[in-house]
Design a protein around this motif. Structure first.
Motif, PDB file in Angstrom:
ATOM      1  N   GLN A 103      76.399  44.452  31.037  1.00  0.00           N
ATOM      2  CA  GLN A 103      77.745  44.080  31.490  1.00  0.00           C
ATOM      3  C   GLN A 103      78.033  42.593  31.354  1.00  0.00           C
ATOM      4  O   GLN A 103      79.154  42.150  31.547  1.00  0.00           O
ATOM      5  N   MET A 104      77.006  41.819  31.026  1.00  0.00           N
ATOM      6  CA  MET A 104      77.203  40.368  30.987  1.00  0.00           C
ATOM      7  C   MET A 104      77.902  39.964  29.695  1.00  0.00           C
ATOM      8  O   MET A 104      77.554  40.425  28.617  1.00  0.00           O
ATOM      9  N   LYS A 105      78.913  39.097  29.840  1.00  0.00           N
ATOM     10  CA  LYS A 105      79.634  38.589  28.679  1.00  0.00           C
ATOM     11  C   LYS A 105      78.842  37.459  28.049  1.00  0.00           C
ATOM     12  O   LYS A 105      78.228  36.675  28.763  1.00  0.00           O
ATOM     13  N   GLY A 106      78.901  37.389  26.716  1.00  0.00           N
ATOM     14  CA  GLY A 106      78.240  36.283  26.045  1.00  0.00           C
ATOM     15  C   GLY A 106      77.506  36.733  24.809  1.00  0.00           C
ATOM     16  O   GLY A 106      77.700  37.851  24.325  1.00  0.00           O
ATOM     17  N   GLU A 107      76.648  35.858  24.317  1.00  0.00           N
ATOM     18  CA  GLU A 107      75.996  36.056  23.026  1.00  0.00           C
ATOM     19  C   GLU A 107      74.623  36.701  23.191  1.00  0.00           C
ATOM     20  O   GLU A 107      73.753  36.156  23.857  1.00  0.00           O
ATOM     21  N   LEU A 108      74.454  37.852  22.556  1.00  0.00           N
ATOM     22  CA  LEU A 108      73.162  38.544  22.600  1.00  0.00           C
ATOM     23  C   LEU A 108      72.102  37.705  21.885  1.00  0.00           C
ATOM     24  O   LEU A 108      72.342  37.185  20.806  1.00  0.00           O
ATOM     25  N   PHE A 109      70.943  37.584  22.497  1.00  0.00           N
ATOM     26  CA  PHE A 109      69.830  36.939  21.794  1.00  0.00           C
ATOM     27  C   PHE A 109      68.546  37.701  22.063  1.00  0.00           C
ATOM     28  O   PHE A 109      68.431  38.451  23.047  1.00  0.00           O
ATOM     29  N   VAL A 110      67.600  37.504  21.147  1.00  0.00           N
ATOM     30  CA  VAL A 110      66.239  37.986  21.345  1.00  0.00           C
ATOM     31  C   VAL A 110      65.341  36.759  21.337  1.00  0.00           C
ATOM     32  O   VAL A 110      65.462  35.897  20.460  1.00  0.00           O
ATOM     33  N   TRP A 155      63.428  34.270  34.145  1.00  0.00           N
ATOM     34  CA  TRP A 155      64.650  34.425  34.935  1.00  0.00           C
ATOM     35  C   TRP A 155      65.698  33.436  34.472  1.00  0.00           C
ATOM     36  O   TRP A 155      65.387  32.334  34.036  1.00  0.00           O
ATOM     37  N   HIS A 156      66.962  33.891  34.498  1.00  0.00           N
ATOM     38  CA  HIS A 156      68.059  32.981  34.131  1.00  0.00           C
ATOM     39  C   HIS A 156      69.349  33.402  34.819  1.00  0.00           C
ATOM     40  O   HIS A 156      69.432  34.452  35.468  1.00  0.00           O
ATOM     41  N   ALA A 157      70.372  32.555  34.673  1.00  0.00           N
ATOM     42  CA  ALA A 157      71.648  32.747  35.360  1.00  0.00           C
ATOM     43  C   ALA A 157      72.541  33.728  34.594  1.00  0.00           C
ATOM     44  O   ALA A 157      72.342  33.974  33.405  1.00  0.00           O
ATOM     45  N   ASN A 158      73.531  34.267  35.283  1.00  0.00           N
ATOM     46  CA  ASN A 158      74.513  35.138  34.629  1.00  0.00           C
ATOM     47  C   ASN A 158      75.664  34.299  34.038  1.00  0.00           C
ATOM     48  O   ASN A 158      75.588  33.066  34.005  1.00  0.00           O
ATOM     49  N   GLU A 159      76.722  34.971  33.587  1.00  0.00           N
ATOM     50  CA  GLU A 159      77.796  34.251  32.883  1.00  0.00           C
ATOM     51  C   GLU A 159      78.534  33.251  33.773  1.00  0.00           C
ATOM     52  O   GLU A 159      79.217  32.368  33.283  1.00  0.00           O
TER      53      GLU A 159
END
Ligand code: MBD
Ligand code: FE
Length: 305
Positions: free
Chosen positions: A123-130, A151-155
């Motif tokens: 559901q998070m908006k933004g750029e997909l990365f691997v 761990w990281h922050a959401n949009e």
């Protein structure tokens, strides 16, 4: 007149009185801090209203749970890293991936996967990365079964657990590396972080004329048997605050590059279909000099151990 005394005698009584041994180290450090604060109050002619406003701020800071934001913003977290780096250098310990501050937002016990996982809930908006790579020792040998906590922050720049709008452990995972020390995960690139407005932390930063922004980053705790547990972050390039982090935690060796990958071939198990962004990063862990150093735990657990 034995209960009438000047400020120097007061300081002596505060720092020297005792009814039992106590703890010498705690006594010595408290003595230094109280002595310096007495002197600060005298030198700046701090008035009672200023003093009690500061004490009240400290009480509100504690109640808000934001003490860890203040330590980061006043440079203490980075100071501890610098001191550890210097100690390693003096001891001739090979450096691995640079350490970077844990920050106050780590939560132990995130869901565990082997080799690969997905951090976001779709559901998070933004750029997909691997992000992918190998966990190695300082000689470059892979470390099978190494543990990675990410761990990281959401949009909105907020972290699950502290942000009631997110489900528990959103954007927090643990991954055990495979037999070749490899790991990979997919997520959405986070934006930077800003200290909460209208909070004890923002009050101080406003008075200091400072901003409270961190550049976009992802946190890691990486460990493997016999290796020193590493606490670090990567920085995502291109952020306005990359060289102006309010927590002073950016490190040159931790600014990654973003690769554009055209084909998702080989990434099917992560449900990647179209073109995507890739970050390649190998972690290098120093040798541990004790079993304690190798423990995969956050700073509060470590301090309590
Ligand atoms: C963060 O996301 C962070 O990493 C630190 C160190 C301080 C505040 C917020
Ligand atoms: Fe953070």
């Amino acid at each position: 007149m034995k209960n009438e005394f000047n400020r120097n005698e007061l300081l002596r009584r505060v720092t020297e009185s005792r009814i039992s041994k106590g703890n010498e180290r705690v006594r010595a450090i408290t003595q230094r801090i109280v002595t310096d604060l007495f002197k600060t109050i005298e030198d700046f002619e701090v008035k009672p209203d200023e003093f009690w406003a500061a004490v009240q701020w400290l009480s509100r800071l504690g109640a808000s749970g934001q003490a860890g934001l203040i330590t980061a913003g006043l440079g203490f977290d980075r100071l501890l890293d610098i001191l550890e780096d210097e100690a390693d250098q003096r001891a001739g310990i090979a450096s691995g991936t640079p350490r970077a501050i844990e920050g106050p937002l780590y939560i132990p016990g995130a869901p565990l996967s082997r080799y690969e996982t997905r951090l976001d809930n779709g559901q998070m908006k933004g750029e997909l990365f691997v992000m992918e790579g190998v966990v190695r020792d300082t000689n470059g040998n892979p470390l099978p079964d190494a543990m990675i906590d990410v761990w990281h922050a959401n949009e909105n720049g907020r972290y699950s657990h502290f942000d009631p709008s997110q489900e528990e452990f959103n954007l927090r995972r643990r991954i055990t590396a495979d037999a070749e020390g490899r790991y990979r995960f997919r997520s959405i690139l986070p934006p930077g972080y800003a200290i909460p407005p209208n909070s004890p932390t923002s009050e101080l930063f406003d008075l200091l004329g400072r901003h409270g922004n961190r550049p976009a980053h992802i946190h890691f705790l990486v460990s493997s048997a016999g290796r020193r547990a590493l606490t670090t972050q990567i920085n995502i390039p291109g952020d306005t605050f990359i060289d102006d982090d309010f927590a002073f935690a950016t490190r040159d060796g931790l600014v990654v590059s973003l690769e554009k990958v055209d084909s998702a071939a080989g990434y099917e198990s992560l449900d990647v279909s179209g073109p995507f962004t890739r970050i390649r990063f190998d972690f290098k862990l120093q040798p541990a000099s004790s079993a304690d150093e190798a423990k995969h735990i956050g700073r509060y657990e470590r301090a309590a151990a």
